[in-house]
Design an enzyme around this catalytic site. Sequence first.
Site, mmCIF file in Angstrom:
data_model
loop_
_atom_site.group_PDB
_atom_site.id
_atom_site.type_symbol
_atom_site.label_atom_id
_atom_site.label_comp_id
_atom_site.label_asym_id
_atom_site.label_seq_id
_atom_site.Cartn_x
_atom_site.Cartn_y
_atom_site.Cartn_z
ATOM 1 N N HIS A 15 0.833 -1.224 0.000
ATOM 2 C CA HIS A 15 0.000 0.000 0.000
ATOM 3 C C HIS A 15 0.859 1.263 0.000
ATOM 4 O O HIS A 15 0.424 2.309 0.479
ATOM 5 C CB HIS A 15 -0.943 0.034 1.214
ATOM 6 C CG HIS A 15 -1.708 -1.242 1.414
ATOM 7 N ND1 HIS A 15 -2.936 -1.485 0.848
ATOM 8 C CD2 HIS A 15 -1.381 -2.369 2.098
ATOM 9 C CE1 HIS A 15 -3.356 -2.700 1.194
ATOM 10 N NE2 HIS A 15 -2.421 -3.258 1.937
ATOM 11 N N LYS A 27 16.632 21.941 -10.594
ATOM 12 C CA LYS A 27 15.981 20.676 -10.948
ATOM 13 C C LYS A 27 16.917 19.660 -11.605
ATOM 14 O O LYS A 27 17.785 20.008 -12.380
ATOM 15 C CB LYS A 27 14.802 20.935 -11.898
ATOM 16 C CG LYS A 27 13.605 21.635 -11.273
ATOM 17 C CD LYS A 27 12.985 20.863 -10.115
ATOM 18 C CE LYS A 27 12.250 19.625 -10.553
ATOM 19 N NZ LYS A 27 11.021 19.943 -11.286
ATOM 20 N N GLN A 68 -2.770 -4.528 -43.664
ATOM 21 C CA GLN A 68 -1.604 -3.669 -43.861
ATOM 22 C C GLN A 68 -1.354 -2.791 -42.622
ATOM 23 O O GLN A 68 -0.251 -2.321 -42.391
ATOM 24 C CB GLN A 68 -1.811 -2.792 -45.103
ATOM 25 C CG GLN A 68 -0.667 -1.865 -45.412
ATOM 26 C CD GLN A 68 -0.815 -1.234 -46.797
ATOM 27 O OE1 GLN A 68 -0.616 -1.891 -47.808
ATOM 28 N NE2 GLN A 68 -1.164 0.029 -46.837
HETATM 29 N N1 ARG Z 1 1.276 -3.744 -48.701
HETATM 30 C C1 ARG Z 1 0.415 -4.839 -48.482
HETATM 31 C C2 ARG Z 1 0.335 -5.187 -46.975
HETATM 32 O O1 ARG Z 1 1.136 -4.720 -46.284
HETATM 33 C C3 ARG Z 1 0.894 -6.027 -49.235
HETATM 34 C C4 ARG Z 1 -0.170 -7.000 -49.604
HETATM 35 C C5 ARG Z 1 -1.093 -6.377 -50.549
HETATM 36 N N2 ARG Z 1 -1.980 -7.309 -51.174
HETATM 37 C C6 ARG Z 1 -3.063 -6.888 -51.819
HETATM 38 N N3 ARG Z 1 -3.750 -7.764 -52.385
HETATM 39 N N4 ARG Z 1 -3.407 -5.641 -51.831
HETATM 40 O O2 ARG Z 1 -0.544 -5.883 -46.529
#
Ligand code: ARG
Length: 474
Positions: free
Chosen positions: A157, A284, A323
């Site tokens: 605590h 500081k 992505q």
């Molecule tokens: N830049 C894409 C990613 O990072 C690569 C794969 C893209 N594939 C697609 N069918 N658009 O996921």
Amino acid sequence: MSEKMWGGRFAKTTDEMINDFQASIEFDKRMYHEDIAGSIAHARMLAKCGIISDDDVKKIEKGLKNILTQIEEDKFNFDVAFEDIHMNVEKRLTDAIGEAGARLHTARSRNDQVALDTHMYVRRETVSVMRLITEMMEALVNVAEKNEDVIMPGYTHLQRAQPILFAHHLMAYFAMLARDFERFCGVYARCDIMPLGAGALAGTTFPIDREYVAKQLHFERIYKNSLDAVSDRDYIMEFLSAASMLMVHLSRLSEETILWCSREFSFVELDDAHCTGSSMMPQKKNPDVSELVRGKSGRVIGHLMAMLTTVKGLPLAYNKDLQEDKEGIFDAIDTIKFSLAVYERIIRGMKVNREMMKKAVDEDFSNATDLADYLAKKGMPFRKAHAVSGEAVRYCIEHKKWLSDLTMDEYKKMSPMFEDDVYDAVRPETCVKNRNSLGGTSYSQVKMQIDDAREIIKAQKKIADEKEAMQITV
Ligand code: ARG
């Protein structure tokens, strides 16, 4: 027709803003090495299986190695028109070597290609993280060993609770980091599985040899389901989860560091070289690094939440949502590596103020449990001994004394069981020494932890070396 690699079906070129929005080259270019290594392995496999000629593969390999050199010498112009690292490399290759380059993408999709690159990239970075964790653990043991007899108050605590060894406290963080290391071993295993050959989602009509690709790239296993291969991001989520836990540990240590170097505690002093000052207040000296690491934990946890949320509603197989896996994990990798590296320095440079820690133990009642244990060992039921010790504390507070200041007369009034040896029993050194149960804070238990830790560090280094040797260099 669009000039894109996939442009055949399109009557128009891509709107520039749309292209900027969907392109990933700005961040996925950091996987250039993996992309090139993966393409070389793929090309060799195509040749071995009679899908492209030996002449083609020679040209491809030479061309890709040239591109690697260009990138490493900073002479490669990444072009957003080609969206991502995969098409930037392939476009440049085809420009350089012609038809052979245009055959490279046979039996492959960017969906399995990006999965391959990311597996290899995260696998390699996981090894770096394992090393940095081990180095930080080593710094903790070194400081623990150097201060093996320093006593501090242990807290519950955030109230002083019982005297403990400072080394014991540090070794608790060692234990957390050892679990982090184990977790990253698990992450490594989940990265160590080869997706290439899944094609866009369903496999390929070409007679490919996935084992051969896996062997070249040192993958332990191969995805058995092509849909899973292109849509699995578990290894990313696991990395982020292990990274979040690691950052939670570093954040707790940061919070304690910040407390300890405050004037109120003054248990440690950080090296001048590791702190910053104030532009207004000349006196500081601020523990910014600890604060920042504590702050950055939120950011890594955020990446985990983002990824879990991104994946949770996705239908199989590839969707462009995936992505979004990259920026988060790349930032998490950079953040945890940097945090571990700076923290190792903070620990190494930390000056331990044994007097202030001792003072905090001496001028308090953290030996009250020991007073109760003393009576219980003489036969008084513990619950009753607890009450007597509690009364002794109250008496001391009222009379402005510590337990060690009470006279024998005062003790005898509280219980006739008290004898002269009570003064030794309430000494902080005795309190520490007597907590000799397995995993306790006694000198010998902590010594055992430290000896054990040296073995753990050795074993972790061996694991990291073995995994390092499995990484691919073109
Ligand atoms: N830049 C894409 C990613 O990072 C690569 C794969 C893209 N594939 C697609 N069918 N658009 O996921």
